[in-house]
Design an enzyme around this catalytic site. Sequence first.
Site, mmCIF file in Angstrom:
data_model
loop_
_atom_site.group_PDB
_atom_site.id
_atom_site.type_symbol
_atom_site.label_atom_id
_atom_site.label_comp_id
_atom_site.label_asym_id
_atom_site.label_seq_id
_atom_site.Cartn_x
_atom_site.Cartn_y
_atom_site.Cartn_z
ATOM 1 N N ASN A 143 33.966 83.448 21.986
ATOM 2 C CA ASN A 143 33.503 83.007 22.999
ATOM 3 C C ASN A 143 33.462 83.574 24.264
ATOM 4 O O ASN A 143 33.426 83.796 25.688
ATOM 5 C CB ASN A 143 34.857 82.196 23.562
ATOM 6 C CG ASN A 143 35.644 83.301 23.374
ATOM 7 O OD1 ASN A 143 35.856 83.855 23.215
ATOM 8 N ND2 ASN A 143 37.438 82.179 24.010
ATOM 9 N N ASN A 208 41.062 74.849 12.600
ATOM 10 C CA ASN A 208 39.658 74.907 11.923
ATOM 11 C C ASN A 208 38.851 75.231 11.498
ATOM 12 O O ASN A 208 38.429 75.139 10.558
ATOM 13 C CB ASN A 208 38.986 75.007 13.533
ATOM 14 C CG ASN A 208 39.399 73.492 14.580
ATOM 15 O OD1 ASN A 208 39.987 72.343 13.958
ATOM 16 N ND2 ASN A 208 39.368 74.012 16.297
ATOM 17 N N TYR A 254 51.133 87.030 20.772
ATOM 18 C CA TYR A 254 50.027 87.137 19.559
ATOM 19 C C TYR A 254 50.848 87.449 18.015
ATOM 20 O O TYR A 254 50.373 86.838 16.751
ATOM 21 C CB TYR A 254 49.996 88.731 19.960
ATOM 22 C CG TYR A 254 48.811 89.675 18.912
ATOM 23 C CD1 TYR A 254 47.488 89.051 18.811
ATOM 24 C CD2 TYR A 254 48.892 90.526 18.375
ATOM 25 C CE1 TYR A 254 46.797 89.750 18.362
ATOM 26 C CE2 TYR A 254 48.103 90.739 17.468
ATOM 27 C CZ TYR A 254 46.753 90.731 17.133
ATOM 28 O OH TYR A 254 45.746 90.974 16.372
#
Length: 434
Positions: A143, A208, A254
Amino acid sequence: MNTSPSPVNAIRTLDKNGQEIKTVGFQRFGFDSEVPIDVLRSLYLRSHYVVTASEAQVPDLDAKEEKEHARFTQGYNAYQSKSIYHPDIQSISYTTLSRFPPVKLLPPSSRKRILVTGGAGFVGSHLVDRLMLLGHEVTVLDNFFTGSKTTVSHWVGHPNFEMVRHDVVEPFMIECDQIYHLACPASPPHYQFNAVKTIKTSFMGTLNMLGLAKRTKARFLISSTSEVYGDPEVHPQPEEYWGHVNPIGPRACYDEGKRVAETLTYGFQRQDGVDVRVARIFNTYGPRMNPHDGRVVSNFIVQALRGEDMTVYGDGKQTRSFQYIHDLVDGLIALMNSSESRPVNIGNGDEFTIGEFAELVREIVEKVQEEDGVVLPRRVQIVYKPMPTDDPQKRRPDTTRAKNTLDWQPRWTVRMGLEEMVRYYKAKMAEGSI
């Protein structure tokens, strides 16, 4: 292909045993990952370079670019594109590659369809270069939050390459044989910029991609991190260590994001039989690192090259171990193609205090500048500032498992990797892109 030696001396790289490194990768687990280092260098040290000129100087540019970049190309000039920056009219003329570097011609039975999420990032782009040169079909998903098109733009248009702008938080459908799931901002300024987005990327993105691996029966490798160990109470850190992490601190988005991503990965393995690999990556450095992402290696090199004082946070006694990008890519490919499904540390066991490391960077920058005839008005100083929150005091991998099951260990010395990276940043500064 013109491989006649350049008039400028080539960079000779020696490994930890004093042997010259001419190739990276190896033939292992039925997968050939070996490519000549010169070809790789021609991609990452000068895949696309910018030269500065007025309109009248355009015909005379070759001599200038040769001086800054020829140490790296060594006869592979035909495979680079060149853009021209015109300061007088504040404009840039882009070109694209007219010819791609030669890639291995594999029979269909050996050619894999490989998806690399985060493939336009620092680690991803080096992995993509290697997989492309090896002749596989590579799809990059990114992205561009921290990645950049320029890191892989030299492959755009190649019949084996596809680049898709996509956020892994949303589902994605494709047919593939292997998935390298690297997508996630990895430097503190980037992952703390939007903590919710970071943990969402770690969880939803992994969910995903694991769903895609389940559907396509692809082998799935997740790039986890040494941050899963937090500020460790065990040193060096073996894979069996469960970590010492602050779940509510500024780094937790994170650290805990990667921990839950590992949990999810093994959930899919146990429940759905997905073929998974987990790489716990320790500090890595190399060309294409964002010079502004707050990491210690890029900070030190850029400060020293600019003649600015080098900033060490804390007293400089905290330790880190640094591995060069080629060693990491070797490790990732070996792990993906091996039968090892437990977590594997991939890192360099050579440990430095940050203070020692700053001095080493200063020494190498001075060596490169001396070789190139650059004289600075004063020596760069090392200055100390307060330590950030939850910054780990010690970090060094126990790589016994990688040695035993992957037959992998780092080949690049920190000094050789740093010298290559200093030359990369120096060339980038000369062309005005840093």
